[in-house]
Design a protein around this motif. Structure first.
Motif, PDB file in Angstrom:
ATOM      1  N   MET A   1       1.702 -11.990   8.461  1.00  0.00           N
ATOM      2  CA  MET A   1       1.846 -12.581   9.521  1.00  0.00           C
ATOM      3  C   MET A   1       3.205 -12.219   8.176  1.00  0.00           C
ATOM      4  O   MET A   1       4.277 -12.085   8.627  1.00  0.00           O
ATOM      5  N   GLU A   3       4.019 -12.216   5.439  1.00  0.00           N
ATOM      6  CA  GLU A   3       3.311 -10.681   4.202  1.00  0.00           C
ATOM      7  C   GLU A   3       4.538  -9.706   5.094  1.00  0.00           C
ATOM      8  O   GLU A   3       5.526  -8.577   4.003  1.00  0.00           O
ATOM      9  N   GLU A   4       3.869  -9.393   5.885  1.00  0.00           N
ATOM     10  CA  GLU A   4       4.701  -8.889   7.205  1.00  0.00           C
ATOM     11  C   GLU A   4       6.281  -8.623   7.160  1.00  0.00           C
ATOM     12  O   GLU A   4       7.363  -7.274   7.059  1.00  0.00           O
ATOM     13  N   ARG A   7       8.241  -8.103   4.111  1.00  0.00           N
ATOM     14  CA  ARG A   7       8.043  -6.431   3.765  1.00  0.00           C
ATOM     15  C   ARG A   7       9.403  -6.042   4.764  1.00  0.00           C
ATOM     16  O   ARG A   7      10.354  -5.267   4.773  1.00  0.00           O
ATOM     17  N   ARG A   8       9.271  -6.532   5.740  1.00  0.00           N
ATOM     18  CA  ARG A   8      10.533  -6.286   6.842  1.00  0.00           C
ATOM     19  C   ARG A   8      11.641  -6.402   6.185  1.00  0.00           C
ATOM     20  O   ARG A   8      13.094  -5.753   6.424  1.00  0.00           O
ATOM     21  N   TYR A  34       4.035 -16.817  -1.103  1.00  0.00           N
ATOM     22  CA  TYR A  34       4.306 -15.404  -1.638  1.00  0.00           C
ATOM     23  C   TYR A  34       5.437 -15.337  -2.009  1.00  0.00           C
ATOM     24  O   TYR A  34       6.200 -14.185  -1.545  1.00  0.00           O
TER      25      TYR A  34
END
Length: 317
Positions: A1, A3-4, A7-8, A34
């Motif tokens: 979650m 990591e996503e 990227r967002r 992260y």
């Protein structure tokens, strides 16, 4: 979650920034695995995302500064290091204070001047001093009648507002104020109106006495009040412990907090002690929305025990 979310954020998704910031406020250590990815994607803002950075990430940031290849990013890199508060970051910032890195001539302050953004400083004795504590408690607002016999503000004649009245004989208060060195009762009085325009200082003693500091200087831009304004008939009282010292909020109802770290609306403003010039210790934050349904901004409370002085300043968007 996470990591996503990162990227967002790289795709300039503001909602993702807010979600990551919330994690940094509640469980900053969750972001530690992260932070290398954050650096890989050149995501340096907001710097509080790096609060729990490990030594490897901090070394990478230091290498970027020492490399001097991106002086345009020096401001953000120094903010990142300040927010980590790590000994490696402190050592590098001390070194750069003596031998400024590439791009330092474009900064408004020297490298060590960034330290207060992370809640610490280097004192005149050369030793590090933490300006904030790691224990925090929610402040709950309770009605009070003490404004009826409060002294008047010398500038606008409004009754002075008791921003806090606490005592280190209570173990929770002692824990929240441990970094200040204060022992005894602490009452801080200020003008809720004039404090919105300039920092106001008061003399305080461990028996709970608070008096307007005669060195306060009225700013020329302070408006003339048509009539005195009554301060909020509210007094902060100790509530439950905050799970994280970073959970004060200048925006949300219930965000007023004793101890911990401030939620600055603008740049960090740890006010200087008028007695000795050193930055004062942070005591707590009172959000405007906790004082009034339509309130805004926040009052920040400070203390310098060696000089017996307290201060209140204010920020709003």
């Amino acid at each position: 979650m996470i990591e996503e979310l990162i990227r967002r954020v790289a795709a300039e998704d503001d909602d993702a920034v807010d979600e990551l910031s919330a994690i940094a406020d509640t469980e900053p250590q969750r972001l530690t695995p992260y932070q290398g990815l954050l650096l890989d994607l050149d995501l340096l803002w907001p710097p509080k995302l790096y609060r729990a950075a490990d030594a490897d990430v901090i070394r990478r940031v230091i290498e970027q500064v020492d490399g001097g290849r991106t002086p345009d990013r020096l401001n953000h890199l120094l903010l990142v290091l300040a927010h980590t508060g790590h000994p490696l970051a402190e050592r590098a910032m001390r070194r750069w204070a003596e031998r400024p890195p590439t791009g330092a001539d474009e900064l408004h302050v020297g490298p060590l001047g960034y330290a207060p953004e992370g809640g610490w400083t280097v004192g005149s004795d050369g030793n590090r001093r933490d300006l904030c504590g790691d224990i925090a408690y929610r402040w709950l607002m309770r009605e009070t009648s003490r404004i009826d016999d409060a002294p008047d503000c010398p500038w606008c004649a409004s009754p002075l507002w008791t921003a806090t009245d606490i005592d280190t004989s209570e173990s929770a208060v002692a824990a929240a104020l441990a970094h200040t060195g204060w022992s005894g009762r602490l009452m801080i009085e200020t003008c809720h109106f004039c404090a919105c325009y300039t920092t106001l200082y008061s003399r305080v003693t461990p028996d709970g006495t608070a008096t307007w500091w005669t060195g306060n200087i009225r700013p020329s831009y302070l408006p003339d009040a048509a009539e005195p304004e009554k301060p909020p008939a509210l007094l902060p009282v100790l509530g439950p412990a905050r799970p994280s010292p970073y959970q004060a909020s200048a925006w949300e109802r219930g965000g007023s907090t004793l101890g911990g770290r401030p939620d600055w609306i603008q740049d960090a403003d740890h006010v200087g002690c008028p007695g000795c010039g050193q930055p004062m210790d942070y005591v707590g934050l009172i959000g405007g929305v906790d004082l009034d349904e339509f309130g805004e901004g926040a009052y920040y409370l400070h203390l310098h025990q060696p000089c017996g002085l307290a201060a209140v300043n204010y920020q709003q968007s």
